[in-house]
Design a protein around this motif. Structure first.
Motif, mmCIF file in Angstrom:
data_model
loop_
_atom_site.group_PDB
_atom_site.id
_atom_site.type_symbol
_atom_site.label_atom_id
_atom_site.label_comp_id
_atom_site.label_asym_id
_atom_site.label_seq_id
_atom_site.Cartn_x
_atom_site.Cartn_y
_atom_site.Cartn_z
ATOM 1 N N GLN A 20 39.769 33.550 -13.151
ATOM 2 C CA GLN A 20 40.006 33.064 -14.504
ATOM 3 C C GLN A 20 41.227 32.140 -14.542
ATOM 4 O OE1 GLN A 20 40.225 36.928 -16.392
ATOM 5 N NE2 GLN A 20 38.316 36.567 -17.503
ATOM 6 N N LYS A 21 42.278 32.496 -13.829
ATOM 7 C CA LYS A 21 43.476 31.650 -13.766
ATOM 8 C C LYS A 21 43.127 30.272 -13.222
ATOM 9 C CE LYS A 21 46.845 35.332 -13.174
ATOM 10 N NZ LYS A 21 47.789 35.985 -12.274
ATOM 11 N N LYS A 22 42.273 30.250 -12.219
ATOM 12 C CA LYS A 22 41.888 28.992 -11.585
ATOM 13 C C LYS A 22 41.156 28.080 -12.570
ATOM 14 C CE LYS A 22 39.223 27.273 -7.665
ATOM 15 N NZ LYS A 22 38.359 27.666 -6.545
ATOM 16 N N ILE A 23 40.189 28.613 -13.303
ATOM 17 C CA ILE A 23 39.410 27.789 -14.234
ATOM 18 C C ILE A 23 40.254 27.376 -15.433
ATOM 19 C CG2 ILE A 23 38.308 29.644 -15.585
ATOM 20 C CD1 ILE A 23 36.620 26.407 -14.420
ATOM 21 N N VAL A 24 41.124 28.255 -15.922
ATOM 22 C CA VAL A 24 41.993 27.912 -17.054
ATOM 23 C C VAL A 24 42.963 26.806 -16.634
ATOM 24 C CG1 VAL A 24 43.820 28.772 -18.572
ATOM 25 C CG2 VAL A 24 41.743 30.127 -18.225
ATOM 26 N N SER A 25 43.532 26.928 -15.470
ATOM 27 C CA SER A 25 44.443 25.906 -14.965
ATOM 28 C C SER A 25 43.727 24.563 -14.811
ATOM 29 C CB SER A 25 45.032 26.353 -13.633
ATOM 30 O OG SER A 25 45.854 25.357 -13.094
ATOM 31 N N ARG A 26 42.522 24.608 -14.283
ATOM 32 C CA ARG A 26 41.738 23.375 -14.102
ATOM 33 C C ARG A 26 41.442 22.712 -15.442
ATOM 34 N NH1 ARG A 26 36.004 23.169 -11.013
ATOM 35 N NH2 ARG A 26 35.740 20.915 -10.999
ATOM 36 N N ALA A 27 41.069 23.508 -16.433
ATOM 37 C CA ALA A 27 40.763 22.971 -17.765
ATOM 38 C C ALA A 27 42.014 22.381 -18.424
ATOM 39 C CB ALA A 27 40.164 24.063 -18.646
ATOM 40 N N ILE A 28 43.145 23.071 -18.306
ATOM 41 C CA ILE A 28 44.391 22.565 -18.887
ATOM 42 C C ILE A 28 44.765 21.236 -18.241
ATOM 43 C CG2 ILE A 28 46.886 22.972 -19.028
ATOM 44 C CD1 ILE A 28 46.209 25.952 -19.437
ATOM 45 N N ASN A 29 44.649 21.162 -16.942
ATOM 46 C CA ASN A 29 44.957 19.928 -16.233
ATOM 47 C C ASN A 29 44.028 18.804 -16.680
ATOM 48 O OD1 ASN A 29 46.350 18.363 -14.226
ATOM 49 N ND2 ASN A 29 44.526 18.557 -12.953
#
Length: 85
Positions: A20-29
């Protein structure tokens, strides 16, 4: 007195899994670097969640903890906006 969305929010912590951290970080970026001024003008998470509210049917939104909703909103945002896939 002018207030924006951040004026109503204190710190919010989510207990995200590594995936989840990975996908949230990707979306924020992705939202932060978007050519769309609407995404860059706001807090990226607020923009992602506003996009999700507007573009995803209520029946498709998961029920459960906030972490699940956040991760799903970010996953769908990435799928809709990541041209590098």
């Amino acid at each position: 007195m002018a207030l924006d969305d951040d004026d109503f929010m204190g710190e919010i912590e989510f207990d995200l899994s590594p995936e989840q951290k990975k996908i949230v970080s990707r979306a924020i970026n992705l939202a932060s670097n978007s050519e769309d001024d609407a995404f860059r003008a706001n807090n990226p998470l607020i923009s992602i969640m506003q996009w999700w509210e507007t573009n995803v049917a209520e029946a498709e939104k998961p029920k459960g903890p906030p972490e699940t909703s956040l991760a799903e909103a970010c996953r769908l945002f990435v799928l809709a906006h990541d041209k590098g896939q």
